[in-house]
Design an enzyme around this catalytic site. Structure first.
Site, PDB file in Angstrom:
ATOM      1  N   TYR A  45       0.828  -1.209   0.000  1.00  0.00           N
ATOM      2  CA  TYR A  45       0.000   0.000   0.000  1.00  0.00           C
ATOM      3  C   TYR A  45       0.865   1.263   0.000  1.00  0.00           C
ATOM      4  O   TYR A  45       0.380   2.346  -0.329  1.00  0.00           O
ATOM      5  CB  TYR A  45      -0.963   0.032   1.208  1.00  0.00           C
ATOM      6  CG  TYR A  45      -2.091  -0.972   1.114  1.00  0.00           C
ATOM      7  CD1 TYR A  45      -2.070  -1.998   0.177  1.00  0.00           C
ATOM      8  CD2 TYR A  45      -3.187  -0.902   1.965  1.00  0.00           C
ATOM      9  CE1 TYR A  45      -3.094  -2.928   0.086  1.00  0.00           C
ATOM     10  CE2 TYR A  45      -4.226  -1.827   1.879  1.00  0.00           C
ATOM     11  CZ  TYR A  45      -4.162  -2.840   0.938  1.00  0.00           C
ATOM     12  OH  TYR A  45      -5.197  -3.754   0.858  1.00  0.00           O
TER      13      TYR A  45
ATOM     14  N   LYS B 138       2.801 -15.295   3.157  1.00  0.00           N
ATOM     15  CA  LYS B 138       2.747 -16.154   1.968  1.00  0.00           C
ATOM     16  C   LYS B 138       4.197 -16.528   1.659  1.00  0.00           C
ATOM     17  O   LYS B 138       4.747 -16.238   0.590  1.00  0.00           O
ATOM     18  CB  LYS B 138       2.075 -15.392   0.807  1.00  0.00           C
ATOM     19  CG  LYS B 138       1.796 -16.220  -0.419  1.00  0.00           C
ATOM     20  CD  LYS B 138       0.667 -17.231  -0.230  1.00  0.00           C
ATOM     21  CE  LYS B 138       0.514 -18.080  -1.484  1.00  0.00           C
ATOM     22  NZ  LYS B 138      -0.450 -19.191  -1.329  1.00  0.00           N
TER      23      LYS B 138
ATOM     24  N   ASP C  34      -3.778 -17.830   2.409  1.00  0.00           N
ATOM     25  CA  ASP C  34      -4.937 -18.535   1.842  1.00  0.00           C
ATOM     26  C   ASP C  34      -5.525 -19.520   2.861  1.00  0.00           C
ATOM     27  O   ASP C  34      -6.742 -19.604   3.045  1.00  0.00           O
ATOM     28  CB  ASP C  34      -4.592 -19.226   0.508  1.00  0.00           C
ATOM     29  CG  ASP C  34      -3.268 -19.989   0.533  1.00  0.00           C
ATOM     30  OD1 ASP C  34      -2.553 -19.924   1.551  1.00  0.00           O
ATOM     31  OD2 ASP C  34      -2.952 -20.658  -0.468  1.00  0.00           O
TER      32      ASP C  34
ATOM     33  N   ASP D 233      -5.702  -6.196   5.806  1.00  0.00           N
ATOM     34  CA  ASP D 233      -6.872  -5.513   5.245  1.00  0.00           C
ATOM     35  C   ASP D 233      -7.930  -6.547   4.875  1.00  0.00           C
ATOM     36  O   ASP D 233      -9.100  -6.437   5.248  1.00  0.00           O
ATOM     37  CB  ASP D 233      -6.433  -4.718   4.004  1.00  0.00           C
ATOM     38  CG  ASP D 233      -7.544  -3.843   3.450  1.00  0.00           C
ATOM     39  OD1 ASP D 233      -8.497  -3.557   4.186  1.00  0.00           O
ATOM     40  OD2 ASP D 233      -7.449  -3.453   2.265  1.00  0.00           O
TER      41      ASP D 233
ATOM     42  N   ASP E  79     -11.574  -7.794   7.105  1.00  0.00           N
ATOM     43  CA  ASP E  79     -12.936  -7.744   6.554  1.00  0.00           C
ATOM     44  C   ASP E  79     -13.606  -9.112   6.703  1.00  0.00           C
ATOM     45  O   ASP E  79     -14.782  -9.204   7.048  1.00  0.00           O
ATOM     46  CB  ASP E  79     -12.916  -7.349   5.068  1.00  0.00           C
ATOM     47  CG  ASP E  79     -13.178  -5.862   4.865  1.00  0.00           C
ATOM     48  OD1 ASP E  79     -12.721  -5.063   5.707  1.00  0.00           O
ATOM     49  OD2 ASP E  79     -13.825  -5.500   3.863  1.00  0.00           O
TER      50      ASP E  79
END
Ligand code: IPM
Ligand code: MN
Length: 358
Positions: free
Chosen positions: A142, A191, A223, A247, A251
């Site tokens: 970001y 990851k 994942d 992020d 959610d």
């Protein structure tokens, strides 16, 4: 004590939920003998309309010299074109970067009275859910270098995920320390099977684990973490992860608790200055109707009391009041179920105030 709070009502339902939160803080001030002074400032879409920029210089200056920043929500369909050069979200990234708020705490709690709100089965939810997501907030993709260019006649775009040891260490430290104050379990999400930045992340977390022998550490690929969050959310205590993974997972975690209108957040840096906001957005579809749930913002104010002002008892009083109102059966539309009492934004605010006064 006197505390200076910069208030950013922002867009959509932001001003409505902020108004109720200010009322709650007023009662807390009276009950415990604190004074909260507010400076209202513009950021987001309303700032684009009035000043031509989502984060006016004056706003940033006022936030910098405040003791804390309380934010409603920014954004809305009017400014939603993702190709536009000027967008409301830039206010958030700008504030996080400029105030060096590298740590984002996102507690995902499913309160017992709201158990039926979770889309997950009772056998999975059990007695509720209580996870704290620690999201890195000023690094990674970001904030990394990005660009748009034409390579061999083909338009191409890139963004960069980059983390250094210092950035990983300071956020991992918060992860470990948060775990120490809770159930001493830390899950680091990365990851590392693919990304170099994740391999560095994992090795830093492993090195630090030696300093926290009481904390049980595990690593999950993002994942798999996404899957585990719906399969068995109670396996998690504290999750520490990068900006982008945090992020997305926060959610998901909010959905698991069934009520995005309930979840607060704190963005923290080196000092005590922090920014506090609900994790829901500006909900333009219900803005101005008096039906938004103010509880996430009220709970964000509780986090402000705890993390920026060290007012633990006062924070607890707000959290208990929210729980008590839910136990009494009051619900805004977003968390309404049969047999409960439906209330609007202002009434919900009032109910919390009454509980605190009682
Ligand atoms: C959030 C939001 C922001 C983010 C956007 C609006 C920039 O989604 O706070 O999670 O991605 O950090
Ligand atoms: Mn988000």
């Amino acid at each position: 004590m006197k505390y200076n709070v910069a208030v950013i009502p922002g867009d959509g339902i932001g001003p409505e939920v902020i108004e109720e939160t200010i009322k709650v803080l007023k009662i807390i001030g009276e009950k415990f003998g604190h004074r909260f002074d507010y400076e209202y400032v513009l950021a987001g879409g309303c700032a684009i309309d009035k000043e031509g920029t989502p984060l006016p210089e004056e706003t940033l200056e006022i936030c910098k010299k405040s003791d804390a920043v309380l934010l409603g929500a920014v954004g809305g369909p009017k400014w939603d074109d993702p190709t536009a050069k000027i967008r409301p979200e830039q206010a958030l990234l700008g504030l996080r970067g400029a105030l060096n708020l590298y740590c984002n705490l996102r507690p995902a709690v499913l309160y017992a009275p709201l158990k039926n709100e979770s889309p997950l089965k009772d056998s999975i939810v059990k007695d509720g859910i209580d996870i704290c997501i620690v999201r890195e907030l000023t690094g990674g993709i970001y904030f990394g270098e990005r660009g748009l260019e034409t390579v061999d006649g083909v338009k191409s775009a890139y963004d960069t995920e980059r983390y250094n040891v210092k950035e990983i260490t300071r956020i991992a430290k918060i992860g470990f320390e948060t775990a120490m104050k809770r159930n001493k379990k830390l899950t680091s999400v990365d990851k590392a099977n693919i990304l170099e930045s994740s391999r560095l992340w994992r090795s830093v977390v492993n090195d630090m684990a030696k300093d926290y022998p009481e904390v049980e550490v595990n690593h999950l690929y993002v994942d798999n973490a996404a899957m585990q969050l719906v399969k068995d959310p109670n396996q998690f205590d504290v999750i520490v992860t990068s900006n982008i993974f945090g992020d997305i997972l926060s959610d998901e975690a909010s959905m698991v608790t069934g009520s995005i209108g309930m979840l607060p957040s704190a963005s923290l840096g080196e000092g005590t200055l922090g920014m506090y906001e609900p994790i829901h957005g500006s909900a333009p579809d219900i803005a101005g109707k008096g039906i938004a749930n103010p509880l996430a913002t009220i709970l964000s104010a509780a986090m402000m009391l705890r993390y920026s002002f060290s007012l633990d008892e006062e924070a607890k009083v707000i959290e208990n009041a929210v729980l008590a109102v839910l136990e009494d059966g009051y619900r805004t539309g977003d968390i309404m179920t049969e047999g409960k009492k439906k209330v609007g934004t202002v009434e919900m605010g009032k109910l919390v105030c009454k509980k605190i006064e009682a």
